[in-house]
Design a protein around this motif. Structure first.
Motif, PDB file in Angstrom:
ATOM      1  N   TRP A   1       0.885  -1.107  -0.038  1.00 45.73           N
ATOM      2  CA  TRP A   1       0.211  -0.064  -0.015  1.00 45.73           C
ATOM      3  C   TRP A   1       0.878   1.350   0.049  1.00 45.73           C
ATOM      4  CZ3 TRP A   1      -5.173   0.715  -0.195  1.00 45.73           C
ATOM      5  CH2 TRP A   1      -5.631   1.852  -0.154  1.00 45.73           C
TER       6      TRP A   1
ATOM      7  N   LEU B   1     -10.093   4.168  -4.143  1.00 43.06           N
ATOM      8  CA  LEU B   1     -10.575   3.232  -4.966  1.00 43.06           C
ATOM      9  C   LEU B   1      -9.792   2.648  -6.010  1.00 43.06           C
ATOM     10  CD1 LEU B   1     -14.275   4.339  -5.584  1.00 43.06           C
ATOM     11  CD2 LEU B   1     -13.636   2.747  -3.820  1.00 43.06           C
ATOM     12  N   GLY B   2      -8.835   3.525  -6.732  1.00 39.36           N
ATOM     13  CA  GLY B   2      -7.922   3.131  -7.231  1.00 39.36           C
ATOM     14  C   GLY B   2      -6.571   2.415  -6.926  1.00 39.36           C
TER      15      GLY B   2
ATOM     16  N   SER C   1      -2.324  -8.651  -5.479  1.00 37.27           N
ATOM     17  CA  SER C   1      -2.400  -9.529  -4.680  1.00 37.27           C
ATOM     18  C   SER C   1      -2.620 -10.856  -5.578  1.00 37.27           C
ATOM     19  CB  SER C   1      -3.320  -9.232  -3.553  1.00 37.27           C
ATOM     20  OG  SER C   1      -3.158  -8.213  -2.902  1.00 37.27           O
TER      21      SER C   1
ATOM     22  N   LYS D   1     -11.512   8.688  -5.126  1.00 35.90           N
ATOM     23  CA  LYS D   1     -11.112   8.209  -6.361  1.00 35.90           C
ATOM     24  C   LYS D   1      -9.757   7.587  -6.339  1.00 35.90           C
ATOM     25  CE  LYS D   1     -10.059   9.514 -11.034  1.00 35.90           C
ATOM     26  NZ  LYS D   1     -10.055  10.634 -12.023  1.00 35.90           N
TER      27      LYS D   1
ATOM     28  N   VAL E   1      -7.095   0.447  -4.062  1.00 40.10           N
ATOM     29  CA  VAL E   1      -7.649  -0.721  -3.623  1.00 40.10           C
ATOM     30  C   VAL E   1      -7.730  -1.529  -4.784  1.00 40.10           C
ATOM     31  CG1 VAL E   1      -9.781  -1.845  -2.964  1.00 40.10           C
ATOM     32  CG2 VAL E   1      -9.162  -0.017  -1.795  1.00 40.10           C
ATOM     33  N   PHE E   2      -7.993  -1.311  -6.015  1.00 40.08           N
ATOM     34  CA  PHE E   2      -8.035  -2.120  -7.214  1.00 40.08           C
ATOM     35  C   PHE E   2      -6.749  -2.650  -7.438  1.00 40.08           C
ATOM     36  CE2 PHE E   2      -7.970  -2.583 -11.896  1.00 40.08           C
ATOM     37  CZ  PHE E   2      -8.824  -3.766 -11.855  1.00 40.08           C
ATOM     38  N   ALA E   3      -5.686  -1.614  -7.527  1.00 39.26           N
ATOM     39  CA  ALA E   3      -4.420  -2.082  -7.906  1.00 39.26           C
ATOM     40  C   ALA E   3      -3.901  -2.949  -6.846  1.00 39.26           C
ATOM     41  CB  ALA E   3      -3.490  -0.683  -7.767  1.00 39.26           C
TER      42      ALA E   3
ATOM     43  N   LEU F   1      -5.666  -5.185  -5.083  1.00 40.18           N
ATOM     44  CA  LEU F   1      -6.291  -6.544  -5.726  1.00 40.18           C
ATOM     45  C   LEU F   1      -5.486  -7.363  -6.509  1.00 40.18           C
ATOM     46  CD1 LEU F   1      -8.597  -8.541  -5.171  1.00 40.18           C
ATOM     47  CD2 LEU F   1      -9.888  -6.924  -6.651  1.00 40.18           C
ATOM     48  N   VAL F   2      -5.332  -6.466  -7.845  1.00 42.54           N
ATOM     49  CA  VAL F   2      -4.673  -7.015  -8.841  1.00 42.54           C
ATOM     50  C   VAL F   2      -3.135  -7.718  -8.379  1.00 42.54           C
ATOM     51  CG1 VAL F   2      -3.653  -6.488 -11.092  1.00 42.54           C
ATOM     52  CG2 VAL F   2      -5.797  -5.357 -10.426  1.00 42.54           C
TER      53      VAL F   2
END
Length: 263
Positions: A165, A187-188, A197, A184, A190-192, A194-195
């Motif tokens: 992070w 959320l960006g 991980s 924004k 978090v998505f990064a 997730l990818v």
């Protein structure tokens, strides 16, 4: 392992097999789940505080690790007090909010119940090493090796989330991405994360499979996990805490078995 973690493993309870800690948490929690009253939860909480003295953690570490529990318990109690089942004298009524004698008693019982169930799980597992827990689950409880090793690998990866992070935050800041708009940007990231991980998990699974972690047959372990007198003593203490709490609730007439027939 950090200095704080080494300090946390100096207590009597810290040296006990993690399987016993898992068992004592269950022994304490199950009776409290089956009832909803102030006496049993309060008695169990007081006895647990005595047990916490032998966990080998300092007061600062205790409050830093358990503050979410201390925050969640009163909030849960407030919610029950405002919207819980109404009985007895009504003290406040407005729209959907109705505070009564019964809802206040239920809120108090719920607050103590949350503390009595959650605190042992948090405090006892502060001194648990993931590898020791995996050894105990596989050698003592005889859980499947693939499941245990996969869970251990995943648990080890959790510690990397904070580093990932921070790295993502620094990289996006250096590139000038999403400098405005906190939602924004969040959320960006978090998505990064997730990818990242998912990719790391896929690589880890391939590496473990290549090294034979998923091979059939009986597996050997580098460290032996033992379950002796100290572990049985801890389980006995947990059983005594539950027995004393339930006995006190029954004697005082406050025992409220939630699975029994409704009145």
């Amino acid at each position: 392992m950090t200095l704080l973690e080494n300090r946390a493993r100096t207590g009597v309870v810290a040296q006990i097999n993690p399987v016993a800690k898992l068992g004592v948490s269950a022994l304490i929690a199950i009776p409290l789940i089956l009832t909803l009253d102030v006496v049993s939860a309060a008695v169990a909480l007081v006895l647990e505080c005595v047990l916490f003295l032998f966990a080998g953690i300092g007061w600062r570490e205790f409050w830093v690790r358990t503050w979410p529990v201390w925050l969640a318990a009163p909030l849960t109690g407030v919610t029950i007090a405002l919207y819980g089942e109404t009985s007895g004298e009504i003290y406040l009524e407005w729209f959907v909010v109705r505070v009564s004698e019964g809802s206040l008693a239920l809120a108090l019982a719920t607050m103590f119940r949350v503390l009595a169930i959650a605190l042992p799980s948090v405090v006892l597992f502060l001194t648990v090493d993931p590898t020791d827990l995996a050894d105990g689950l596989a050698q003592i409880l005889r859980l499947p090796a693939r499941f245990v090793l996969g869970a251990l690998a995943g648990l080890r990866m959790v510690g990397l989330f904070l580093d990932d992070w921070r790295a993502l935050e620094l990289a996006r800041r250096a590139r000038g991405v999403a400098d405005r708009g906190r939602i924004k940007r969040f959320l960006g990231m978090v998505f990064a994360l997730l990818v990242l991980s998912i990719r790391r998990g896929a690589k880890l699974a391939t590496a473990m499979e290549a090294r034979g972690f998923g091979a059939p047959g009986q597996r050997t372990w580098a460290r032996e996990s033992t379950f002796g007198a100290r572990e049985w003593m801890l389980l006995l203490i947990g059983a005594l805490i539950s027995a004393i709490a339930v006995t006190a609730a029954v004697i005082t007439g406050s025992w409220n078995f939630i699975l029994g027939p409704s009145s």
